[in-house]
Structures are given as C-alpha cells and as structure tokens.
Design a protein around this motif. Sequence first.
Motif, short mmCIF file in Angstrom:
data_model
loop_
_atom_site.label_atom_id
_atom_site.label_comp_id
_atom_site.label_asym_id
_atom_site.label_seq_id
_atom_site.Cartn_x
_atom_site.Cartn_y
_atom_site.Cartn_z
N ASP A 62 0.83 -1.21 0.00
CA ASP A 62 0.00 0.00 0.00
C ASP A 62 0.86 1.26 0.00
O ASP A 62 0.57 2.23 -0.72
CB ASP A 62 -0.92 0.01 1.22
N GLU A 63 1.90 1.25 0.80
CA GLU A 63 2.80 2.41 0.87
C GLU A 63 3.45 2.68 -0.48
O GLU A 63 3.53 3.83 -0.94
CB GLU A 63 3.87 2.14 1.94
N MET A 65 2.38 1.74 -3.44
CA MET A 65 1.36 2.18 -4.40
C MET A 65 1.14 3.68 -4.30
O MET A 65 1.08 4.38 -5.32
CB MET A 65 0.05 1.42 -4.16
N ARG A 66 1.02 4.17 -3.08
CA ARG A 66 0.78 5.60 -2.89
C ARG A 66 2.00 6.44 -3.27
O ARG A 66 1.88 7.46 -3.94
CB ARG A 66 0.40 5.87 -1.42
N ARG A 67 3.18 5.99 -2.84
CA ARG A 67 4.39 6.79 -3.03
C ARG A 67 4.85 6.84 -4.48
O ARG A 67 5.33 7.86 -4.96
CB ARG A 67 5.51 6.24 -2.13
N GLU A 68 4.68 5.70 -5.19
CA GLU A 68 5.26 5.61 -6.53
C GLU A 68 4.19 5.52 -7.62
O GLU A 68 4.51 5.26 -8.78
CB GLU A 68 6.22 4.42 -6.60
N ASN A 69 2.94 5.74 -7.23
CA ASN A 69 1.83 5.74 -8.20
C ASN A 69 1.80 4.46 -9.04
O ASN A 69 1.71 4.50 -10.27
CB ASN A 69 1.92 6.97 -9.12
N LEU A 70 1.86 3.34 -8.37
CA LEU A 70 1.85 2.04 -9.03
C LEU A 70 0.55 1.30 -8.73
O LEU A 70 -0.08 1.54 -7.70
CB LEU A 70 3.04 1.20 -8.56
N GLY A 71 0.20 0.39 -9.64
CA GLY A 71 -0.89 -0.52 -9.37
C GLY A 71 -0.43 -1.61 -8.42
O GLY A 71 0.76 -1.71 -8.08
N ALA A 75 3.40 -2.65 -7.61
CA ALA A 75 3.88 -2.37 -6.27
C ALA A 75 4.49 -3.62 -5.63
O ALA A 75 5.49 -3.52 -4.89
CB ALA A 75 2.74 -1.84 -5.41
N ARG A 78 7.89 -3.93 -7.08
CA ARG A 78 8.78 -2.92 -6.50
C ARG A 78 9.18 -3.29 -5.08
O ARG A 78 10.33 -3.09 -4.67
CB ARG A 78 8.08 -1.56 -6.52
#
Length: 254
Positions: A62-63, A65-71, A75, A78
């Motif tokens: 979740d972190e 996804m929010r920080r790196e604008n990933l699905g 994520a 990553r």
Amino acid sequence: MKSTIVVFLGPAGSGKSSLTAAFGRWLEEYMSYKVAYVNLDPGCDYVPYDPDYDIRKLVTVDEVMRRENLGPNGAVVRCMEIMLERAEGIVKEIGSLGAEYILVDTPGQMEPFAFRRTGPVILDMLRNIGPVIGVFIVDPELASSAPDLVVVYLLGVVIQIRLGVPTVIVVNKVDLVRDVEELDIMLTNIEYLKRAVESSGAGAIIDLADMCSDVIMKLAQAARVVKVSARTGYGMELLYDIIHEVFCTCGDLT
C-alpha cells in the motif's frame, strides 16, 4: 546455535500463513522448541501469528502504491526490488532471532518472490544462519486429478531448482479432500499416477506425463507428499518427520 529454517511457499490461497502458524504452534507445544516467525509478505493485512520479524516494518504494498503511483502488481514487484536491495539487513535481523526453528512465511503472490532474484538471494543468505528447507504448499483443488498432480510435482521440482534448497510438497486443507484414499495412492505410487493420467483421456498430456514422471522420480527430494490441515492440525508430525528426513539425506541435520 544454528537455526533450522523452514520456508513456506505456494500459490495464493494455498494456506501459507495458516500452515506457518499451525506448524509453529505444534513445534512449541509438542516438541518444546523455541520458534521464531518471519513474515516476508509486504502485501498482507493480517497474519495468524505474532511475527518476530515483519517485512511490513520496512515496506508495504500500500505504501509503495501511494508513493510511486503504481498498481498492486507493480507495487508487489517494486517491494521485491526493495527487499533485494535490503537483503543483507533483512537476513541479519532474522539471524539475530536465536530460535531453534525459524518459520518464514513468503508473499501471497509466489511468482515475484520465487522467480525474481529476491527469493533465491535471500534464501542463499539464510544458509549462513542454518539449514534451509522449502515447503511447497498446494491447495487440494490442485491435487484433485492425476493430471493436476503431475503439474504439482513439476511445480515443486521447479521451485526446488529455482531456489536452490531442498523442497518438500505438502497438500494443505486435506480435511476438504473428497477422496482421500485415491489421493493417497496417487501420491505414493508414481506408476499408478502415470496409469491414472493415461486413463484420464487428457490428450497430449499423456505422453508428457510419462516423461515428467521420470523427471519427478530423479529430481524430487522427498519420495512422498505430506497431507496436512492447518485448520485441524492434522499432519504436523508427518511434516516434521519429512523435514528431518530430507535434511538427513542432504547431510545437514543429524
């Protein structure tokens, strides 16, 4: 003191976290071992044990996804990259736990961990702590027919080769299996399994099954597959026994 490290792997929904918890409880209650629990799944919301090391303190899906604008899938990948970058620190913390058994619960999505560099690198580093064994868990849905079981065996062999550690195959949720007797025969008799595939009318898989069964017999570390139920506690002693059999065969455990 060297720890015995058991790494639970398998497809999503196979019961990795549940089996980690159930086997740990059995080791503590019936064998009086000191057990440490490791969660390496950055995407889970809940685990049914109290982690002694939790990757979520370093990174979460979740972190990212929010920080790196990933699905969600990006994520997860990553997160695996971040875990790889921090592998030495992760393993150092796991090594400091000082338990006789360290049970490692891996990500719900097996592929990013096992088939990218993260899993093989971390497991190789864990060898410095103690002997490492993989437990490849399958849902009974993947063991419901002879062709399915051939796939299960091959997946277990592939995981063993990919991760470079001895690996045993476990059918979890055996309390949900409809025909346990038939499953037992197919799990213990490769020739019977081959005949069952041939009689299944599965087309092109028939010839492939003959070749695959030879590969299975040559490469599979364990001669049998263990049936367990994390829900009922069935089969924990069998899992413990086969882990020791494999370690003794490899010369890692006396």
